[in-house]
Motif scaffolding. Structure first.
Motif, mmCIF file in Angstrom:
data_model
loop_
_atom_site.group_PDB
_atom_site.id
_atom_site.type_symbol
_atom_site.label_atom_id
_atom_site.label_comp_id
_atom_site.label_asym_id
_atom_site.label_seq_id
_atom_site.Cartn_x
_atom_site.Cartn_y
_atom_site.Cartn_z
ATOM 1 N N THR A 1 0.805 -1.220 0.000
ATOM 2 C CA THR A 1 0.000 0.000 0.000
ATOM 3 C C THR A 1 0.840 1.273 0.000
ATOM 4 O O THR A 1 0.617 2.178 -0.814
ATOM 5 C CB THR A 1 -0.931 -0.010 1.224
ATOM 6 N N SER A 2 1.813 1.363 0.883
ATOM 7 C CA SER A 2 2.625 2.588 0.983
ATOM 8 C C SER A 2 3.435 2.799 -0.287
ATOM 9 O O SER A 2 3.505 3.917 -0.825
ATOM 10 C CB SER A 2 3.541 2.513 2.201
ATOM 11 N N MET A 3 4.058 1.741 -0.758
ATOM 12 C CA MET A 3 4.866 1.823 -1.967
ATOM 13 C C MET A 3 3.991 2.103 -3.194
ATOM 14 O O MET A 3 4.382 2.843 -4.107
ATOM 15 C CB MET A 3 5.643 0.522 -2.149
ATOM 16 N N SER A 4 2.801 1.536 -3.203
ATOM 17 C CA SER A 4 1.908 1.730 -4.334
ATOM 18 C C SER A 4 1.479 3.185 -4.459
ATOM 19 O O SER A 4 1.453 3.749 -5.562
ATOM 20 C CB SER A 4 0.686 0.820 -4.185
ATOM 21 N N ARG A 5 1.162 3.809 -3.332
ATOM 22 C CA ARG A 5 0.763 5.219 -3.361
ATOM 23 C C ARG A 5 1.913 6.121 -3.789
ATOM 24 O O ARG A 5 1.748 6.997 -4.642
ATOM 25 C CB ARG A 5 0.268 5.659 -1.979
ATOM 26 N N ALA A 6 3.076 5.904 -3.178
ATOM 27 C CA ALA A 6 4.187 6.835 -3.386
ATOM 28 C C ALA A 6 4.929 6.571 -4.687
ATOM 29 O O ALA A 6 5.220 7.513 -5.441
ATOM 30 C CB ALA A 6 5.153 6.743 -2.207
ATOM 31 N N ASP A 7 5.251 5.311 -4.956
ATOM 32 C CA ASP A 7 6.160 4.990 -6.059
ATOM 33 C C ASP A 7 5.438 4.483 -7.300
ATOM 34 O O ASP A 7 5.661 4.983 -8.404
ATOM 35 C CB ASP A 7 7.191 3.956 -5.599
ATOM 36 N N GLN A 8 4.586 3.480 -7.132
ATOM 37 C CA GLN A 8 3.901 2.933 -8.303
ATOM 38 C C GLN A 8 2.965 3.974 -8.917
ATOM 39 O O GLN A 8 3.051 4.274 -10.112
ATOM 40 C CB GLN A 8 3.121 1.674 -7.906
ATOM 41 N N ALA A 9 2.072 4.535 -8.118
ATOM 42 C CA ALA A 9 1.179 5.570 -8.647
ATOM 43 C C ALA A 9 1.943 6.855 -8.910
ATOM 44 O O ALA A 9 1.709 7.545 -9.911
ATOM 45 C CB ALA A 9 0.027 5.820 -7.680
ATOM 46 N N GLY A 10 2.879 7.186 -8.021
ATOM 47 C CA GLY A 10 3.653 8.417 -8.171
ATOM 48 C C GLY A 10 4.462 8.470 -9.449
ATOM 49 O O GLY A 10 4.698 9.559 -9.997
ATOM 50 N N ALA A 11 4.886 7.310 -9.958
ATOM 51 C CA ALA A 11 5.633 7.296 -11.217
ATOM 52 C C ALA A 11 4.800 7.871 -12.346
ATOM 53 O O ALA A 11 5.315 8.578 -13.227
ATOM 54 C CB ALA A 11 6.063 5.861 -11.552
ATOM 55 N N GLY A 12 3.494 7.594 -12.321
ATOM 56 C CA GLY A 12 2.634 8.091 -13.382
ATOM 57 C C GLY A 12 2.557 9.603 -13.417
ATOM 58 O O GLY A 12 2.752 10.234 -14.468
ATOM 59 N N SER A 13 2.289 10.215 -12.268
ATOM 60 C CA SER A 13 2.192 11.679 -12.247
ATOM 61 C C SER A 13 3.539 12.320 -12.557
ATOM 62 O O SER A 13 3.607 13.370 -13.211
ATOM 63 C CB SER A 13 1.662 12.163 -10.893
ATOM 64 N N SER A 14 4.612 11.688 -12.136
ATOM 65 C CA SER A 14 5.942 12.219 -12.429
ATOM 66 C C SER A 14 6.213 12.232 -13.933
ATOM 67 O O SER A 14 6.717 13.230 -14.489
ATOM 68 C CB SER A 14 7.007 11.397 -11.710
ATOM 69 N N HIS A 15 5.863 11.150 -14.616
ATOM 70 C CA HIS A 15 6.095 11.099 -16.065
ATOM 71 C C HIS A 15 5.211 12.091 -16.807
ATOM 72 O O HIS A 15 5.660 12.737 -17.767
ATOM 73 C CB HIS A 15 5.849 9.685 -16.592
ATOM 74 N N ILE A 16 3.964 12.218 -16.386
ATOM 75 C CA ILE A 16 3.082 13.179 -17.051
ATOM 76 C C ILE A 16 3.654 14.591 -16.921
ATOM 77 O O ILE A 16 3.725 15.349 -17.894
ATOM 78 C CB ILE A 16 1.660 13.116 -16.466
ATOM 79 N N ALA A 17 4.092 14.945 -15.712
ATOM 80 C CA ALA A 17 4.656 16.277 -15.487
ATOM 81 C C ALA A 17 5.924 16.494 -16.308
ATOM 82 O O ALA A 17 6.142 17.581 -16.866
ATOM 83 C CB ALA A 17 4.944 16.472 -14.001
ATOM 84 N N THR A 18 6.754 15.474 -16.404
ATOM 85 C CA THR A 18 7.995 15.595 -17.176
ATOM 86 C C THR A 18 7.703 15.779 -18.654
ATOM 87 O O THR A 18 8.356 16.587 -19.339
ATOM 88 C CB THR A 18 8.874 14.356 -16.950
ATOM 89 N N PHE A 19 6.715 15.046 -19.173
ATOM 90 C CA PHE A 19 6.347 15.219 -20.578
ATOM 91 C C PHE A 19 5.778 16.611 -20.840
ATOM 92 O O PHE A 19 6.029 17.201 -21.896
ATOM 93 C CB PHE A 19 5.330 14.156 -20.998
ATOM 94 N N ILE A 20 5.013 17.133 -19.904
ATOM 95 C CA ILE A 20 4.480 18.487 -20.061
ATOM 96 C C ILE A 20 5.624 19.493 -20.216
ATOM 97 O O ILE A 20 5.614 20.352 -21.105
ATOM 98 C CB ILE A 20 3.579 18.851 -18.863
ATOM 99 N N ASP A 21 6.621 19.369 -19.357
ATOM 100 C CA ASP A 21 7.774 20.282 -19.434
ATOM 101 C C ASP A 21 8.523 20.123 -20.752
ATOM 102 O O ASP A 21 8.912 21.113 -21.387
ATOM 103 C CB ASP A 21 8.724 20.028 -18.264
ATOM 104 N N ALA A 22 8.744 18.862 -21.158
ATOM 105 C CA ALA A 22 9.490 18.615 -22.393
ATOM 106 C C ALA A 22 8.721 19.120 -23.610
ATOM 107 O O ALA A 22 9.311 19.669 -24.558
ATOM 108 C CB ALA A 22 9.787 17.124 -22.534
ATOM 109 N N PHE A 23 7.401 18.953 -23.588
ATOM 110 C CA PHE A 23 6.583 19.311 -24.750
ATOM 111 C C PHE A 23 6.486 20.824 -24.926
ATOM 112 O O PHE A 23 6.395 21.311 -26.062
ATOM 113 C CB PHE A 23 5.192 18.701 -24.593
ATOM 114 N N ARG A 24 6.494 21.556 -23.828
ATOM 115 C CA ARG A 24 6.389 23.018 -23.930
ATOM 116 C C ARG A 24 7.518 23.600 -24.791
ATOM 117 O O ARG A 24 7.325 24.609 -25.478
ATOM 118 C CB ARG A 24 6.432 23.642 -22.529
ATOM 119 N N ASP A 25 8.681 22.985 -24.727
ATOM 120 C CA ASP A 25 9.836 23.494 -25.468
ATOM 121 C C ASP A 25 10.115 22.719 -26.746
ATOM 122 O O ASP A 25 11.134 22.953 -27.406
ATOM 123 C CB ASP A 25 11.085 23.448 -24.572
#
Length: 483
Positions: free
Chosen positions: A99-123
């Protein structure tokens, strides 16, 4: 299948639809060995319907201004962050991430990648000059078309977001086939895509297995690209299946990472490496499963790794805390047990763990954190990807010997280096045959692409490289820079 969560529908052309023909499959909770949901496996009609929806949506979506495509993804990120716990719960139940790992790391990986793509796409520059030597020569980056995305069970949202978000930002339309073992988190993701307002047909989801929907997508005449993450065996099959239609195939496959620990490494190097090996119950393609240790440190390293294994708690994925959960399925459990026994039979020294369930456990696909010493690199456990919490320790005497052992594998995803000698680190980083090299516990930078060489495939997922993966480059001469 009374009492099971009903998730039989597919998401096609902007709506949740029934399968053309029922083909039910229970989704098993690996902590309990009990079913908790039921999905349907798709057939050819379902695949055709999803591909047709994506094909119909492609002209308008590919012509949508990049700023509007970006706005949809920015909305997706907001929804994902709000529903992080829903995604985490699904992964805890379907593939056993605690549960703890799933919230922070497994699910967190998704939001991290989305945010990174947003930054990369802007430029991101869709049209770029070739160089000052050719003032009218340009390179244009254009979407490929309909893209089939086939994702694994071990890091569901990590892989779904790396593929879906990059593909749709690039202007493609997609059909996602998540792992039939762990499909629920992807269905939550489909709900998010709908709420984010993506036009009908831009994103479609059909559940199915590799032999069914996976093959149908790989051979489909109206699919222009397949992006696959999974086993090398399946990647080879997909490449062969896709060859007749000449579609682009991108593969992110297995690994057998070597972790080179020299005598001058920091005091936490062995502990860090062993914990990384056991992380996600060993179900990571980039796990450092071969620990290569310089001879003066060898016996001490064995004892440190033993201590990590013996102090690694194994428990239900539904419990909070810093422990490892089960492996995903009975099939995986059986494979891991066979390989542990093979290690013993081939003469490796069992230091910790071993075959069977952990003490006090009588159900669930749990594996004892296992350490082998005195492993030679020709042993089965040093060559095959085990995909469980099993560490093989191998001694070496010289830098050249360490490089030779590390590179003596079909795989080439991630290697690791632990030494205080900066010049040595730089030499090793260039000589190790892998797509990634991580040194002294330093993670790769945000936006760094993930991918390998050799039997690990040659995908590059994440950041600018991940966007370009889902585009074709067009070379143009005679461009009017003043127009």
């Amino acid at each position: 299948m009374a009492g099971l969560e009903d998730r039989r529908k597919f998401y096609i052309d902007g709506a949740w639809v029934d399968p053309a023909a029922p083909d039910d499959l229970e989704v098993i909770d690996p902590s309990t060995e009990e079913g908790f949901a039921v999905i349907s496996l798709g057939g050819q009609q379902d695949t055709d319907r999803a591909v047709a929806a994506a094909r119909a949506a492609f002209p308008a979506w590919s012509a949508t201004p990049p700023a509007k495509r970006l706005a949809h993804v920015e909305r997706l990120l907001e929804i994902y962050q709000r529903r992080n716990d829903d995604v985490a719960r699904a992964m805890t139940c379907e593939m056993g991430a605690p549960t703890s790992m799933s919230r922070a790391d497994q699910a967190g990986a998704g939001s991290s990648h989305i945010a990174t793509f947003i930054d990369a796409f802007r430029d991101f520059k869709f049209i770029r000059p070739l160089g000052p030597h050719a003032p009218t020569a340009m390179t244009a980056w254009e979407p490929i078309g309909v893209v089939a995305l086939i994702t694994p069970w071990n890091w569901p949202m990590n892989q779904v977001t790396l593929k879906v978000v990059a593909a749709v930002l690039a202007g493609n339309t997609v059909v996602l086939k998540p792992s039939e073992i762990a499909p629920l988190s992807s269905m939550v993701f489909a709900e998010m895509m709908a709420e984010a307002g993506f036009p009908k047909g831009v994103f479609n989801l059909v559940n199915g297995d590799g032999a069914g929907v996976g093959t149908q997508l790989s051979t489909h005449k109206d699919v222009d690209m397949v992006s696959f993450t999974g086993s090398t065996r399946a990647g080879i099959a997909i490449t062969k299946a896709a060859a007749d239609s000449m579609k682009k195939v991108v593969l992110e496959l297995g690994g057998k990472g070597a972790n080179l620990i020299f005598a001058d490494a920091d005091d936490k190097a062995v502990e860090r490496g062993a914990k990384h090996c056991f992380y996600n119950t060993g179900q990571s393609c980039n796990a450092p499963t071969r620990m290569l240790v310089e001879r003066p440190l060898y016996e001490a390293a064995i004892e440190r790794a033993r201590a990590v294994a013996e102090n690694t708690r194994v428990g239900s994925a539904h419990d909070e805390g810093r422990h490892i959960g089960p492996v995903v399925s009975k099939q995986q459990w059986d494979k891991i047990q066979d390989l542990i026994q093979t290690g013993i039979d081939e003469g490796a020294r069992l230091v910790a763990g071993g075959p069977g369930l952990p003490e006090g456990v009588n159900r669930g696909y749990f594996v004892r954190p296992t350490v082998f010493a005195d492993v030679s690199n020709d042993m089965t456990i040093a060559q095959q990807e085990i995909f469980g919490p099993v560490l093989s320790i191998i001694p070496f005497d010289t830098e050249d010997e360490a490089i030779a052992i590390a590179n003596d594998t079909p795989y080439g995803l991630t290697n690791y280096v632990q030494t205080a000698d900066g010049a040595r680190r730089n030499r090793l980083a260039r000589q190790l045959q892998s797509g990634m090299v991580e040194m002294n516990g330093t993670s790769r930078g945000r936006g760094s692409p993930f991918g390998g060489v050799k039997a690990s495939g040659r995908a590059r997922e994440g950041g600018v490289w991940g966007l370009e993966e889902f585009m074709d480059s067009k070379q143009i001469s005679g461009w009017d820079p003043d127009a």
